[in-house]
Enzyme design. Structure first.
Site, PDB file in Angstrom:
ATOM      1  CD  GLU A   9     -40.642 -31.856 -34.477  1.00 57.55           C
ATOM      2  OE1 GLU A   9     -41.030 -30.686 -34.310  1.00 57.55           O
ATOM      3  OE2 GLU A   9     -41.141 -32.823 -33.874  1.00 57.55           O
ATOM      4  CG  ASP A  81     -40.161 -32.376 -30.694  1.00 57.79           C
ATOM      5  OD1 ASP A  81     -38.960 -32.642 -30.494  1.00 57.79           O
ATOM      6  OD2 ASP A  81     -40.580 -31.235 -30.912  1.00 57.79           O
ATOM      7  CG  ASP A  83     -45.370 -33.349 -29.820  1.00 66.40           C
ATOM      8  OD1 ASP A  83     -44.890 -33.842 -30.862  1.00 66.40           O
ATOM      9  OD2 ASP A  83     -45.270 -32.145 -29.524  1.00 66.40           O
ATOM     10  CD  GLU A  85     -48.727 -31.208 -35.229  1.00 66.16           C
ATOM     11  OE1 GLU A  85     -48.883 -31.148 -36.457  1.00 66.16           O
ATOM     12  OE2 GLU A  85     -49.678 -31.281 -34.426  1.00 66.16           O
ATOM     13  CE1 TYR A 286     -40.914 -31.168 -27.439  1.00 68.08           C
ATOM     14  CE2 TYR A 286     -42.777 -32.469 -26.656  1.00 68.08           C
ATOM     15  CZ  TYR A 286     -42.196 -31.664 -27.620  1.00 68.08           C
ATOM     16  OH  TYR A 286     -42.890 -31.351 -28.766  1.00 68.08           O
ATOM     17  NE  ARG A 288     -45.200 -27.307 -28.411  1.00 69.78           N
ATOM     18  CZ  ARG A 288     -45.887 -26.185 -28.300  1.00 69.78           C
ATOM     19  NH1 ARG A 288     -46.968 -26.150 -27.536  1.00 69.78           N
ATOM     20  NH2 ARG A 288     -45.508 -25.087 -28.945  1.00 69.78           N
ATOM     21  CG  HIS A 331     -44.681 -37.444 -22.290  1.00 69.67           C
ATOM     22  ND1 HIS A 331     -45.321 -36.559 -23.113  1.00 69.67           N
ATOM     23  CD2 HIS A 331     -44.408 -38.524 -23.056  1.00 69.67           C
ATOM     24  CE1 HIS A 331     -45.423 -37.078 -24.317  1.00 69.67           C
ATOM     25  NE2 HIS A 331     -44.883 -38.273 -24.301  1.00 69.67           N
TER      26      HIS A 331
END
Length: 449
Positions: A9, A81, A83, A85, A286, A288, A331
């Site tokens: 990203e 990533d 997640d 998104e 990470y 988030r 996670h």
């Protein structure tokens, strides 16, 4: 022909990863999403809620470059990533670049370290369409709500504001709280606090105490103070009980934001921007996550660090579990990638945030603090009410050696922590030094921070 093309990203991450993978891999960045809903149009077919995407003009050149690189690559590794998104970004890349299943592999990693990247390469997977659909549903809801709501904001507040599925709910919560505040009626009360010294005390040690009841008005409080002028004060009862205090769980996104605000004075945006930089330079995992899980690797590394810096007695390994329904336990919590790195190089803000994350992670693997709490009840002659003095002594500091969790200040509920009481015994006479009645008003619910 380039054997492997890896698409991530952000460009900062691309540089770090390229160092780990060697000459057979080329790492490029998609700079976030490469396509989105059309900007000026509603872009959703309301018969079946299908989104209508476009590649923004500023991304056209990048998409053409990525297409050319993908065409020349044997394998394309989609490494956005982990997640929702990130999953959607991988899916959009797959669709827009016209990739084929046999040449495409999806990889995810929770930290940017050489072992994590190499392990991800060894264990590729397919794009998770459930995650992609979850992201699309959120994006569609954002547009459905925002397309009608944003113009209202432009008229009433200021141009160029946007509202969506999150902002509109947040505004409602704030409005409801404000109405509670407007309807709140403050009530008066009087809190009585006293300072005593043990009779015949040579060193002048003081005992702070508070009356175990409050008075509704000034007249009641004054009557009580008058009665104290001639009263005798005796220790009626002393209770000592041991307590254990456990460390807080490692950081999730929201607890990191809260503690960084309390301890470092950072805004949410600041915290996330600095955490992003720490993640992309391979310093932390990470940023988030709603999980408080730690890998066995991290727990073992923390144990070794605690033994080395503080000794065996301070070690207590534990695994925390997330209470939130639907939390993604695969996670990890936010933690340093290398626990033996107690300090890092970087900007002052990066060093302070890293220090906070390191301390919270290490503290979570340390022994409980052992505290002895003492409560003394002080009898007032001729009265049913009594004064209560509390104090605590830290017998073993445990995790408190490294980290104390912060709380919103509440002056009414002052903690006994650190309030040392002198040696006392039942039946001991006390001399009044001063007694005060302090006027207090009940407070309305606080506004959100």
């Amino acid at each position: 022909m380039q054997k492997n093309l890896v698409i991530v990203e952000s460009p900062a991450k691309a540089k770090t990863i390229e160092k780990f993978l060697g000459a057979d891999y080329k790492v490029l960045s998609s700079y976030g999403h490469i396509r989105d809903l059309k900007k000026k149009e509603f872009s959703i077919d309301t018969t079946n809620f299908a989104p209508q995407y476009e590649i923004p003009s500023e991304k056209t050149k990048l998409v053409n470059e990525l297409k050319a690189e993908a065409k020349n690559a044997g394998t394309v590794w989609l490494a956005s990533d982990e997640d929702r998104e990130g999953e959607a970004i991988s899916w959009h890349l797959y669709e827009v670049l016209g990739l084929k299943p046999e040449q495409t592999k999806r990889i995810v990693f929770h930290e940017i370290t050489k072992p994590a990247i190499l392990q991800a390469i060894e264990h590729p997977r397919d794009i998770d369409l459930n995650l992609v659909n979850a992201q699309q549903a959120r994006r569609v809801l954002d547009r459905i709500v925002g397309f009608k709501l944003s113009p209202v904001l432009w008229k009433k507040v200021k141009p160029a504001l946007s509202a969506g599925r999150v902002q509109s709910v947040a505004v409602r919560l704030i409005v409801e709280r404000e109405r509670e505040i407007q309807q709140f009626k403050s009530e008066e009360s009087y809190r009585v606090v006293a300072l005593f010294t043990p009779a015949n005390s040579k060193d002048g040690t003081e005992i702070k105490a508070e009356l175990n009841q409050r008075f509704k008005n000034k007249e009641e409080a004054t009557r009580f103070l008058e009665s104290c002028k001639s009263a005798a004060f005796t220790i009626r009862d002393i209770a000592t009980r041991p307590q254990k205090r456990m460390p807080a769980a490692p950081f999730t996104t929201s607890t990191l934001q809260q503690e960084a605000a309390h301890k470092l004075g950072f805004t949410v945006a600041q915290t996330m921007m600095i955490a992003q930089r720490l993640y992309e330079s391979g310093r932390i995992t990470y940023m988030r996550t709603d999980s408080v899980n730690l890998s066995s690797l991290c727990i073992n590394a923390s144990t070794a660090v605690i033994k080395e810096l503080m000794g065996e007695r301070y070690v207590k390994s534990r695994q925390f579990h997330t209470k939130t329904k639907g939390a993604q336990e695969a996670h990890e919590a936010i933690r340093p990638t290398y626990m033996d790195q107690t300090e890092i190089e970087g900007t002052p803000q990066e060093r302070r945030l890293y220090d906070l994350i390191w301390k919270r992670t290490v503290a979570s693997q340390m022994a409980d603090a052992e505290i002895e709490k003492t409560t003394a009840t002080i009898q007032i002659s001729g009265q049913d009410a009594a004064f209560v003095a509390t104090g605590e002594v830290i017998k073993f500091d445990g995790f408190l050696k490294v980290y104390r969790e912060s709380f919103d200040e509440d002056s009414e509920n002052e903690t006994a922590e650190g309030n040392l009481l002198p040696p006392m015994e039942t039946g001991q006479q006390l001399e009044r030094k001063e007694i005060q009645a302090l006027q207090r008003f009940t407070q309305h619910p606080p506004r959100y921070n």
